[in-house]
Design an enzyme around this catalytic site. Structure first.
Site, mmCIF file in Angstrom:
data_model
loop_
_atom_site.group_PDB
_atom_site.id
_atom_site.type_symbol
_atom_site.label_atom_id
_atom_site.label_comp_id
_atom_site.label_asym_id
_atom_site.label_seq_id
_atom_site.Cartn_x
_atom_site.Cartn_y
_atom_site.Cartn_z
ATOM 1 N N LYS A 200 34.415 46.153 46.556
ATOM 2 C CA LYS A 200 34.498 44.713 45.788
ATOM 3 C C LYS A 200 36.191 44.046 46.458
ATOM 4 O O LYS A 200 35.906 43.068 46.316
ATOM 5 C CB LYS A 200 34.567 44.738 44.366
ATOM 6 C CG LYS A 200 35.938 45.724 43.493
ATOM 7 C CD LYS A 200 36.532 45.129 43.342
ATOM 8 C CE LYS A 200 38.080 46.097 42.666
ATOM 9 N NZ LYS A 200 38.909 45.453 42.542
ATOM 10 N N THR A 257 37.583 40.120 40.476
ATOM 11 C CA THR A 257 38.621 39.836 41.825
ATOM 12 C C THR A 257 37.848 38.592 42.563
ATOM 13 O O THR A 257 38.976 38.351 43.409
ATOM 14 C CB THR A 257 38.471 41.286 42.225
ATOM 15 O OG1 THR A 257 37.033 41.981 42.340
ATOM 16 C CG2 THR A 257 39.762 42.107 42.131
#
Ligand SMILES: NC(=O)c1ccc[n+]([C@@H]2O[C@H](COP(=O)([O-])OP(=O)(O)OC[C@H]3O[C@@H](n4cnc5c(N)ncnc54)[C@H](O)[C@@H]3O)[C@@H](O)[C@H]2O)c1
Length: 357
Positions: A200, A257
């Site tokens: 990610k 994120t």
């Protein structure tokens, strides 16, 4: 009635960066006795001194009673029943190899780092299996999920997942770390949890670049969604359960994120998108690590090794490591062959999991 455990123990933390310090603060606030090893003498002095603060990596937060710091890794490794490993992936082997024989036989070791090595393409789990003695292999666990250090240290509600090959081990870590503000789930899908957490970070850079170029909200949503499809394909090819990628360590951390401005990886992307050079960006971070920069190379190499198509990850690798223009990469990704949205091989991979739902 709360189902939370009141058991308290000796916790060691290896790594005095932002995340190691935040986890150490969390554990000490729970009543665990915590000893943190930091590489930097000023971090040790700051935590033990009158200000009780890690001014280098987590300024502005006072460390509670019950948390002290040490420069002796041997002391930390040999004194704890639960050890949190929180040094960035490239430093795990060098840091832990000298103390590999120092742990108590029943010590549980929890890796809390998110990355994949550039040369060997090993995850923290694979590094630890190689570096640590067999006697502790069944005691290894992994913590991942949407968790900014600065929010955990403020006691804001956070939910993570703990993976271990033995559910008993994951359950023990879950019991020792959970509070009403820090809820831990558990799973035995170590590969899925580790790859979700590592990959990610590359997509966070992608979203940062897109936002830095002012490509809009539609583009960011598309990057998150198609990025999730990419990291799921990659993780499944390595043996993960596809459902894990829709959970905290996959979708959860991806949303955090890719949209949260506290993310260093997203910030690196934003600055790249606005035209700054990578060297200048990393030099301005004063030792803080954005693991996604290195992971973009590892993720692309892993995709080639496993024969998995990852156009967004490949694009980020091209921008970061080959110096390709980001707008050219966007054009290339958007002009690929048209195809169905759903990848039917994922459904096949899901079938065994669905049998237990
Ligand atoms: N910061 C967060 O909010 C957060 C949250 C979840 C997971 N993580 C993960 O935790 C891991 C640690 O990140 P962080 O944010 O605490 O790091 P950081 O950027 O705040 O600090 C850098 C860390 O690297 C260590 N380091 C630097 N050079 C070293 C060397 N040569 N040998 C050993 N250690 C060295 C420093 O001592 C320090 O502990 C990363 O994998 C990161 O992805 C971070």
């Amino acid at each position: 009635m709360s189902g939370l455990s009141t058991e308290r123990t000796n916790v060691g933390v290896v790594g005095g960066g932002a995340w190691g310090t935040a986890l150490a603060v969390h554990c000490a606030s729970m009543g665990h006795q915590v000893l943190l090893w930091a590489l930097e003498p000023e971090v040790v002095a700051g935590i033990n001194g009158p200000a009780r603060e890690n001014t280098l990596y987590l300024p502005g937060h006072k460390c509670p009673e019950g948390l002290s710091a040490s420069s002796s890794l041997q002391e930390v490794a040999s004194s704890c029943n639960l050890l949190l490993i929180v040094v960035p992936t490239p430093f795990i082997e060098k840091t832990l190899a000298p103390v590999a024989a120092a742990f108590k036989p029943d010590c549980i070791l929890v890796s809390c780092t998110k990355g994949i090595l550039n040369d060997t393409l090993e995850t923290p789990h694979e590094i630890l299996l190689r570096v640590l003695p067999r006697t502790v292999h069944s005691q290894l666990a992994y913590l991942s999920g949407p968790s900014f250090a600065s929010e955990v240290v403020q006691g804001l509600p956070t939910v993570v997942t703990i993976a271990a090959q033995e559910e008993r081990v994951a359950g023990r870590v879950q019991a020792l770390l959970s509070t009403p503000r820090f809820r831990c789930y558990r799973t035995t899908d170590v590969i899925g949890v580790e790859l979700g957490g590592a990959l990610k970070n590359v997509l966070a850079i992608a979203c940062g670049i897109s936002d830095g170029l002012n490509l809009g909200n539609n583009a960011r949503a598309a990057l998150i969604t198609r990025g999730l499809a990419e990291i799921t394909r990659l993780a499944v090819a390595k043996g993960a359960n596809p459902l894990t990628m829709g959970g905290l360590a996959g979708m959860g951390d991806l949303v955090l994120t890719c949209t949260g401005d506290l993310s260093r990886n997203r910030t690196v992307g934003l600055r790249l998108g606005r035209g700054e050079l990578l060297g200048a960006i990393t030099a301005s971070m004063h030792g803080a690590v954005a693991e996604g920069v290195l992971t973009s190379r590892s993720a692309y190499s892993l995709s080639r090794r496993l024969g998995v198509e990852v156009p967004i990850i490949e694009g980020i690798w091209r921008v970061i490591h080959e110096g390709e223009d980001a707008l050219t990469v966007v054009q290339t990704v958007m002009s690929r062959e048209l195809k169905p949205e759903l990848d039917m091989s994922m459904l096949a991979a899901m079938a065994p999991s669905m049998a237990f739902v």
